[in-house]
Design an enzyme around this catalytic site. Structure first.
Site, PDB file in Angstrom:
ATOM      1  N   ASP A  51      13.945 -36.925  23.584  1.00  0.00           N
ATOM      2  CA  ASP A  51      12.479 -36.984  23.495  1.00  0.00           C
ATOM      3  C   ASP A  51      12.023 -36.814  22.043  1.00  0.00           C
ATOM      4  O   ASP A  51      10.843 -36.986  21.727  1.00  0.00           O
ATOM      5  CB  ASP A  51      11.815 -35.971  24.433  1.00  0.00           C
ATOM      6  CG  ASP A  51      12.239 -34.546  24.164  1.00  0.00           C
ATOM      7  OD1 ASP A  51      13.100 -34.316  23.292  1.00  0.00           O
ATOM      8  OD2 ASP A  51      11.697 -33.637  24.834  1.00  0.00           O
ATOM      9  N   SER A  52      12.978 -36.543  21.151  1.00  0.00           N
ATOM     10  CA  SER A  52      12.695 -36.580  19.712  1.00  0.00           C
ATOM     11  C   SER A  52      12.196 -37.961  19.296  1.00  0.00           C
ATOM     12  O   SER A  52      11.613 -38.111  18.224  1.00  0.00           O
ATOM     13  CB  SER A  52      13.950 -36.205  18.913  1.00  0.00           C
ATOM     14  OG  SER A  52      15.060 -36.979  19.331  1.00  0.00           O
ATOM     15  N   ASP A  90      16.547 -37.957  27.963  1.00  0.00           N
ATOM     16  CA  ASP A  90      15.807 -36.703  28.047  1.00  0.00           C
ATOM     17  C   ASP A  90      14.691 -36.815  29.071  1.00  0.00           C
ATOM     18  O   ASP A  90      14.004 -37.847  29.145  1.00  0.00           O
ATOM     19  CB  ASP A  90      15.164 -36.387  26.687  1.00  0.00           C
ATOM     20  CG  ASP A  90      15.781 -35.190  26.016  1.00  0.00           C
ATOM     21  OD1 ASP A  90      16.378 -34.349  26.722  1.00  0.00           O
ATOM     22  OD2 ASP A  90      15.673 -35.090  24.783  1.00  0.00           O
ATOM     23  N   LYS A 120      18.845 -35.173  30.736  1.00  0.00           N
ATOM     24  CA  LYS A 120      18.901 -33.846  30.100  1.00  0.00           C
ATOM     25  C   LYS A 120      17.546 -33.184  30.246  1.00  0.00           C
ATOM     26  O   LYS A 120      16.524 -33.840  30.129  1.00  0.00           O
ATOM     27  CB  LYS A 120      19.266 -33.968  28.618  1.00  0.00           C
ATOM     28  CG  LYS A 120      19.193 -32.638  27.865  1.00  0.00           C
ATOM     29  CD  LYS A 120      19.834 -32.701  26.498  1.00  0.00           C
ATOM     30  CE  LYS A 120      18.935 -33.188  25.398  1.00  0.00           C
ATOM     31  NZ  LYS A 120      17.697 -32.397  25.189  1.00  0.00           N
ATOM     32  N   GLU A 122      15.405 -29.259  29.342  1.00  0.00           N
ATOM     33  CA  GLU A 122      15.443 -28.009  28.583  1.00  0.00           C
ATOM     34  C   GLU A 122      15.188 -26.810  29.482  1.00  0.00           C
ATOM     35  O   GLU A 122      14.344 -26.864  30.374  1.00  0.00           O
ATOM     36  CB  GLU A 122      14.385 -28.046  27.462  1.00  0.00           C
ATOM     37  CG  GLU A 122      14.667 -29.106  26.421  1.00  0.00           C
ATOM     38  CD  GLU A 122      13.647 -29.131  25.289  1.00  0.00           C
ATOM     39  OE1 GLU A 122      12.789 -28.222  25.200  1.00  0.00           O
ATOM     40  OE2 GLU A 122      13.722 -30.073  24.484  1.00  0.00           O
ATOM     41  N   GLU A 189      21.025 -25.458  21.024  1.00  0.00           N
ATOM     42  CA  GLU A 189      20.296 -25.791  19.789  1.00  0.00           C
ATOM     43  C   GLU A 189      19.760 -24.542  19.103  1.00  0.00           C
ATOM     44  O   GLU A 189      19.248 -23.626  19.762  1.00  0.00           O
ATOM     45  CB  GLU A 189      19.118 -26.735  20.113  1.00  0.00           C
ATOM     46  CG  GLU A 189      18.282 -27.054  18.876  1.00  0.00           C
ATOM     47  CD  GLU A 189      17.303 -28.206  19.048  1.00  0.00           C
ATOM     48  OE1 GLU A 189      17.259 -28.816  20.128  1.00  0.00           O
ATOM     49  OE2 GLU A 189      16.588 -28.486  18.057  1.00  0.00           O
TER      50      GLU A 189
END
Ligand code: KIV
Length: 275
Positions: A51-52, A90, A120, A122, A189
């Site tokens: 999502d970056s 993401d 993925k 978080e 991270e």
């Protein structure tokens, strides 16, 4: 839907990566576009459509600018450009937190509309039911613990984790929760190095570090950081393997000179009628 080319390919699977715990480090990068995915595919084990992308390609201030539609569009492009790497998408902020059912529906949509290999998300203890719902439906999940960019507003900035005994205990509990919920691997991270190394020692699934530890079972970087194309601040944990910023700027200067001097296009670049 996966294209014919991607459907016919033989990709590295999440299960194969999971089995590499403690072995040769797993090589991961992000990718967001077809040409970059094609260039990276032969050299990496896993490509993350992170999502970056919201920050790197769309200029948002944080990853909170990512949407399901954005992830799907870039996921489809990366799938078209890859035959070999395991491709992970993401789950954007807002697509999974509210309930396990919402998380499963979002994960299923990402898989159905891109053909990617895994998703993925978080979080740790707080998203254990979401991860379990997705893995329970047969979809591979990569966890993401430690610094969680989707929580940057809540956390008041990008804060390195694991600096106190309480923070270390939280990280260890998050790692255990993600593993127990059935994730095939987890990103760690932005943590103090010894904590990432300890999580890696304790975990039975591979850990993929970013700003974490060389002891992790693999490493990931944002591709634009790794190739020196990042135009804003480059984080401390990044190693630049090329400096495309300079290359692009020099090419633009040279092109502008040529156009202004009418040196481009030259005779070799134009079409003349025959005879
Ligand atoms: O979105 C992303 O690029 C990521 C990686 C930095 C792990 O989550």
């Amino acid at each position: 839907m996966a294209s014919d080319a991607t459907a016919a390919s033989s990709r590295i699977t999440p299960a194969e990566l999971s089995a590499r715990k403690g072995g040769t480090p797993i090589v991961c990068l992000t990718a967001y576009t077809y040409p970059v995915a094609r260039l990276l595919d032969p050299h990496v084990d896993l490509l993350l459509v992170g999502d970056s992308v919201a920050m790197v390609l769309h200029g948002h201030k944080t990853t909170l600018g990512a949407t399901m539609e954005m992830m799907i569009l870039h996921g489809q492009a990366v799938m078209r450009g890859t035959r070999r790497a395991c491709v992970v998408l993401d789950m954007p902020a807002g697509s999974y937190e509210s309930s396990p059912a919402v998380a499963l529906a979002s994960a299923q949509r990402l898989i159905d509309e891109t053909g990617c290999d895994a998703v993925k998300l978080e979080g740790g203890v707080d998203v254990v039911e979401q991860i379990a719902a997705i893995t329970g439906a047969g979809i591979a999940v990569m966890g993401h613990i430690g610094l969680q960019p989707q929580s940057v507003e809540k956390d008041g900035g990008y804060k390195i984790k694991g600096g106190t005994d309480a923070a270390i205990a939280t990280l260890l509990a998050d790692a255990k929760a993600v593993e127990r919920a059935g994730a095939f691997s987890m990103v760690i991270e932005g943590t103090m190095e010894p904590v990432a190394a300890e999580i890696t020692r304790r975990a039975t699934i591979p850990t993929i570090g970013i700003g974490a530890s060389a002891a992790c079972d693999g490493q990931i970087l944002v591709v634009d950081d790794a190739i020196g194309l990042t135009v804003d601040r480059v984080p401390k944990f990044v190693k630049e393997y090329a400096s495309l910023r300079d290359t692009v700027a020099k090419a633009a200067v040279h092109y502008a000179e040529d156009v202004r001097a009418r040196a481009f296009p030259g005779p070799e670049h134009i079409f003349q009628p025959k005879g």
